[in-house]
Scaffold this motif. Structure first.
Motif, PDB file in Angstrom:
ATOM      1  N   TYR A 235     -54.947  92.440   5.165  1.00  0.00           N
ATOM      2  CA  TYR A 235     -55.471  91.051   5.129  1.00  0.00           C
ATOM      3  C   TYR A 235     -54.292  90.157   4.543  1.00  0.00           C
ATOM      4  N   PRO A 287     -65.133  98.929   3.076  1.00  0.00           N
ATOM      5  CA  PRO A 287     -65.412  97.573   3.123  1.00  0.00           C
ATOM      6  C   PRO A 287     -64.452  96.568   2.841  1.00  0.00           C
ATOM      7  N   PRO A 288     -64.444  95.423   3.634  1.00  0.00           N
ATOM      8  CA  PRO A 288     -63.373  94.712   3.269  1.00  0.00           C
ATOM      9  C   PRO A 288     -63.252  93.749   2.086  1.00  0.00           C
ATOM     10  N   ALA A 289     -64.168  93.742   1.416  1.00  0.00           N
ATOM     11  CA  ALA A 289     -64.490  93.201   0.027  1.00  0.00           C
ATOM     12  C   ALA A 289     -63.987  94.134  -0.964  1.00  0.00           C
ATOM     13  N   VAL A 290     -64.228  95.548  -0.867  1.00  0.00           N
ATOM     14  CA  VAL A 290     -63.730  96.686  -1.841  1.00  0.00           C
ATOM     15  C   VAL A 290     -62.261  96.748  -1.474  1.00  0.00           C
ATOM     16  N   LEU A 292     -60.140  94.118  -0.722  1.00  0.00           N
ATOM     17  CA  LEU A 292     -59.390  93.032  -1.115  1.00  0.00           C
ATOM     18  C   LEU A 292     -59.494  92.982  -2.993  1.00  0.00           C
ATOM     19  N   LEU A 293     -60.671  93.253  -3.372  1.00  0.00           N
ATOM     20  CA  LEU A 293     -60.586  93.767  -4.677  1.00  0.00           C
ATOM     21  C   LEU A 293     -59.698  94.498  -5.369  1.00  0.00           C
TER      22      LEU A 293
END
Length: 342
Positions: A235, A287-290, A292-293
């Motif tokens: 990302y 998962p993308p949110a995982v 990124l975090l």
């Protein structure tokens, strides 16, 4: 025997307690990053050795040796054929990007908002060369870490059962089988993730080099290499890679810069909607949110260098949680990377 072990543990605890906390924290961070890097090196060697085992029917040890030789030959051949050109193009990219950054800073100085923005930056100016000079200050430590990482990765790849068994022995006897299975699952997940990243890096690097060549920008090989290597950072990597390309394009005029922005947007739309879903569906999906975090957390813990290892660290934790907590503790069915293929 128990008394001796207990005394040894007590003495070790006392020694650890005497170590200054900042040094202990630094050492643990350094050790963890080198360990993750070594695991990646081991996975890379195992990936490269699989064709020799499957198709040439070689033993694992001999296949690893051949894999190491092939990797060294590929690096040496690439350096011989493209090393001089790539180094020259990288220097050209650096010079043009720094010139464009200074031009942007001069333009910002003409407006109130621009001056306020620059006032929050060190020295009130952008300098790509200064950034690289700061990076080269840690080159000796970086070289040391790379040597340790590669050497450790070679040892792990050559005797994986030894290190898996040794790690499992740190846990109670009743848990050792589960620990060994978890280590195998993590190794398979890292291997599949590394394979997927290699595919994405090659595709994006090639697409980017072709795109900037068609636009007519100088140093397409260097810009393609930067885009491919930046793909290792999920990302954020594509954003980082686009900055030098846009700065270089700005030295050629408005329209080359505009077309460069359009080209990078299209490439990464293709990546996000075609390449990544196709690769992750067959290999490792996080998962993308995982992800990124985890990049934010890992960078906060390990510093800027941690962003390079954020994705593999996330893979390790993700697989371990699914195996040990979701499946073993909660008893729920959950799919682990590579299980269907295995």
């Amino acid at each position: 025997m128990r008394t001796t072990t207990l005394e040894f543990a007590k003495r070790a605890a006392i020694l650890v307690a005497l170590i200054p906390l900042p040094f202990l924290v630094w050492y643990l961070r350094y050790f963890l990053l080198v360990l993750v890097g070594a695991l990646l090196v081991a996975m890379l060697l195992q990936l490269a050795s699989e064709p020799f085992v499957r198709w040439c029917r070689l033993s694992e040890g001999l296949a690893l040796a051949f894999a190491g030789i092939v990797i060294l030959l590929v690096i040496a051949t690439g350096g011989y054929l493209f090393g001089t050109q790539l180094a020259s193009e990288l220097q050209d990219v650096l010079s043009r990007a720094d010139s464009a950054a200074k031009t942007i800073a001069d333009e910002l100085q003409r407006s109130q908002l621009g001056r306020i923005t620059l006032s929050h930056l060190k020295g009130g100016s952008f300098s790509v060369t200064d950034i690289l000079e700061n990076l080269t200050k840690v080159s000796a430590r970086l070289l040391e870490a790379v040597i340790f990482t590669v050497a450790s990765g070679v040892y792990i790849a050559s005797q994986p059962a030894l290190y898996r068994r040794g790690t499992a022995q740190l846990f109670p006897l009743s848990q050792r089988r589960l620990v060994e299975e978890t280590i195998d699952d993590i190794g398979r997940g890292l291997r599949l993730w590394l394979l997927g990243q290699a595919i994405q890096m090659c595709l994006i690097g090639t697409f980017s080099a072709i795109a900037v060549w068609l636009i007519g920008l100088p140093s397409p090989l260097a810009l393609g290499a930067i885009a491919g290597l930046a793909e290792f950072i999920p990302y954020l990597g594509p954003v980082i890679a686009s900055i030098p390309a846009i700065l270089v394009a700005m030295t050629s005029g408005f329209y080359p810069a505009l077309w460069t922005i359009v080209a990078y947007v299209i490439i990464h739309q293709i990546e996000g909607n075609v390449i990544v879903p196709m690769v992750q569906r067959r290999l490792v999906f996080i998962p993308p949110a995982v992800l990124l975090l985890s990049i934010v957390v890992v960078t906060e813990i390990f510093g800027a260098i941690g962003i390079i290892f954020a994705a593999p660290i996330t893979v390790i934790i993700f697989v371990a949680i699914k195996k040990l907590y979701v499946r073993a503790s909660l008893g729920q069915d959950t799919e682990l990377p590579g299980e269907e293929a295995g």
